[in-house]
Design an enzyme around this catalytic site. Structure first.
Site, mmCIF file in Angstrom:
data_model
loop_
_atom_site.group_PDB
_atom_site.id
_atom_site.type_symbol
_atom_site.label_atom_id
_atom_site.label_comp_id
_atom_site.label_asym_id
_atom_site.label_seq_id
_atom_site.Cartn_x
_atom_site.Cartn_y
_atom_site.Cartn_z
ATOM 1 N N CYS A 150 0.810 -1.220 0.000
ATOM 2 C CA CYS A 150 0.000 0.000 0.000
ATOM 3 C C CYS A 150 0.847 1.275 0.000
ATOM 4 O O CYS A 150 0.540 2.236 -0.712
ATOM 5 C CB CYS A 150 -0.930 -0.006 1.202
ATOM 6 S SG CYS A 150 -0.124 -0.540 2.703
ATOM 7 N N HIS A 206 -2.896 6.087 4.546
ATOM 8 C CA HIS A 206 -1.479 6.289 4.845
ATOM 9 C C HIS A 206 -1.028 7.654 4.301
ATOM 10 O O HIS A 206 -1.462 8.066 3.221
ATOM 11 C CB HIS A 206 -0.616 5.237 4.146
ATOM 12 C CG HIS A 206 -0.793 3.847 4.687
ATOM 13 N ND1 HIS A 206 -1.557 3.546 5.793
ATOM 14 C CD2 HIS A 206 -0.264 2.657 4.274
ATOM 15 C CE1 HIS A 206 -1.499 2.247 6.015
ATOM 16 N NE2 HIS A 206 -0.733 1.681 5.112
#
Ligand code: A2P
Length: 350
Positions: free
Chosen positions: A129, A242
């Site tokens: 990710c 994130h």
């Protein structure tokens, strides 16, 4: 055209269902059947897709009769079973790290190297990710200005550890707020009111595997092994999305205005960069958004002609489910899914 999700009851599985539904509604991925698989724990449970109840089945230990399998049940499950699932001709788009570094497995972010997906031999890997989010912003800059070196510091949400990670944050925060002492299971230390500079296992060079993945995977996706990357990966007590502070040393100098202009038309990017107006990337605004937010674009004070920027991207979307569905959309748009073999595919396959 049949789609299967392995790990349908997990955090990424949940997002896969939502992204697939939207893609189908928008006429992007065309399919007639959706099969849901998870562990025996969830077998028989029902999930709703496009207003219809579907039953979760036990993940097969053999071929899955689907055209595309979106796998998100962890590396050990994929490693053990993916080659069996594809025996009847399905293609697996795998979210785990099990196959990412195999030479004959394409590692794909469609905005950057979609054409690599057409060279698959049954398995396509979805990147980590952190890498997927960074590369959407960095690849256009690399194409135009050449990134020589890159320094990344991450701020990674608990969703990186799946639903259990998010549950642990909520439950343990509740414990602390009620005067108790937080415990931990999914993370190396208690996560509430803490930041943990330790994700995945330490390597001999002192970096964690999570940190090294950013170098290994960015090099593979961009197709340039000379690109050097140092990363510090940190878990923070947020639920999802994130963020990353990124410093770029460029072969050809660029100004912040040039980078802003370049990224304003880059696929998958939303430039959110007005410090005066308190506008910059944040998990609060990037969560559930398909585009990766990029902002705080400024001149590097370390590298001449270099750039500093900040990105926030929904880890469960561009970092996982969305990227996987976009790979399937890319394959279908190029006639390489649902039985049809495209001229491109036959041209590039051995
Ligand atoms: P289950 O819900 O039945 O445990 P997350 O990343 O959020 O933890 O989700 C992991 C997903 O992978 C879940 O859907 C989980 O199913 C599934 N899973 C875990 N272990 C297995 C296994 N051995 N076989 C198939 N699916 C599994």
């Amino acid at each position: 055209m049949r789609v299967a999700i392995v790990g349908a009851t997990g955090a990424v599985g949940h997002e896969l269902m939502a992204v697939l539904e939207k893609s189908q509604q928008e006429g992007k991925l065309k399919f007639d059947e959706l099969q849901l698989y998870a562990s025996p724990r969830s077998a028989g449970s029902k999930l709703t897709f496009a207003g219809k109840e579907l039953t979760v089945q036990v993940t097969p230990d053999g071929p899955i009769d689907a055209d595309v399998i979106l796998a998100s049940a962890g590396g050990s499950v994929s490693k053990a079973l993916a080659h069996k699932w594809i025996q009847n001709g399905a293609v697996v788009i795998d979210n785990s790290s099990a196959f990412r570094y195999d030479a004959d497995v394409p590692l794909v972010v469609p905005e950057v190297n979609g054409e690599a997906a057409l060279r698959h031999k049954g398995i396509i890997a979805n990147p980590n990710c952190t890498t997927a989010i960074a590369v959407v912003a960095v690849a256009p800059i690399h194409r135009k200005y050449g990134v020589k070196r890159m320094i990344v510091s991450t701020y990674q949400a608990t969703s990186g550890a799946g639903q259990k990670g998010m549950d642990e944050l909520l439950e343990q925060t509740h414990v602390v707020l009620h005067g108790g002492e937080a415990s931990h299971k999914e993370f190396v230390h208690p996560i509430p009111f803490n930041v943990i500079p330790h994700i995945d296992v330490f390597q001999d060079n002192g970096y964690t595997k999570e940190e090294m993945k950013v170098q290994w995977e960015t090099q593979k996706i961009i197709g340039d092994d000379s690109l050097k990357i140092s990363c510090t990966a940190v878990r923070i007590p947020t639920l999802r999305t994130h963020s990353e502070a990124i410093t770029l040393d460029l072969a050809k100098p660029a100004t912040p205005a040039e980078i802003r202009e370049l990224l304003s038309t880059a696929a998958g990017v939303e430039v959110r960069d007005d410090p005066e107006g308190k506008l910059y990337p944040m998990p609060l605004t990037a969560t559930r958004k398909y585009d990766v937010e990029v902002g705080r674009i400024r001149e590097s004070l370390v590298f001449d002609g270099g750039i500093d920027l900040f990105v926030s991207g929904d880890q469960l979307l561009k970092g996982a489910a969305l990227n996987a569905v976009q790979i399937a959309e890319y394959l279908q748009a190029h006639g390489a899914l649902g039985g049809a073999v495209s001229p491109q595919l036959s041209a590039v396959s051995p």
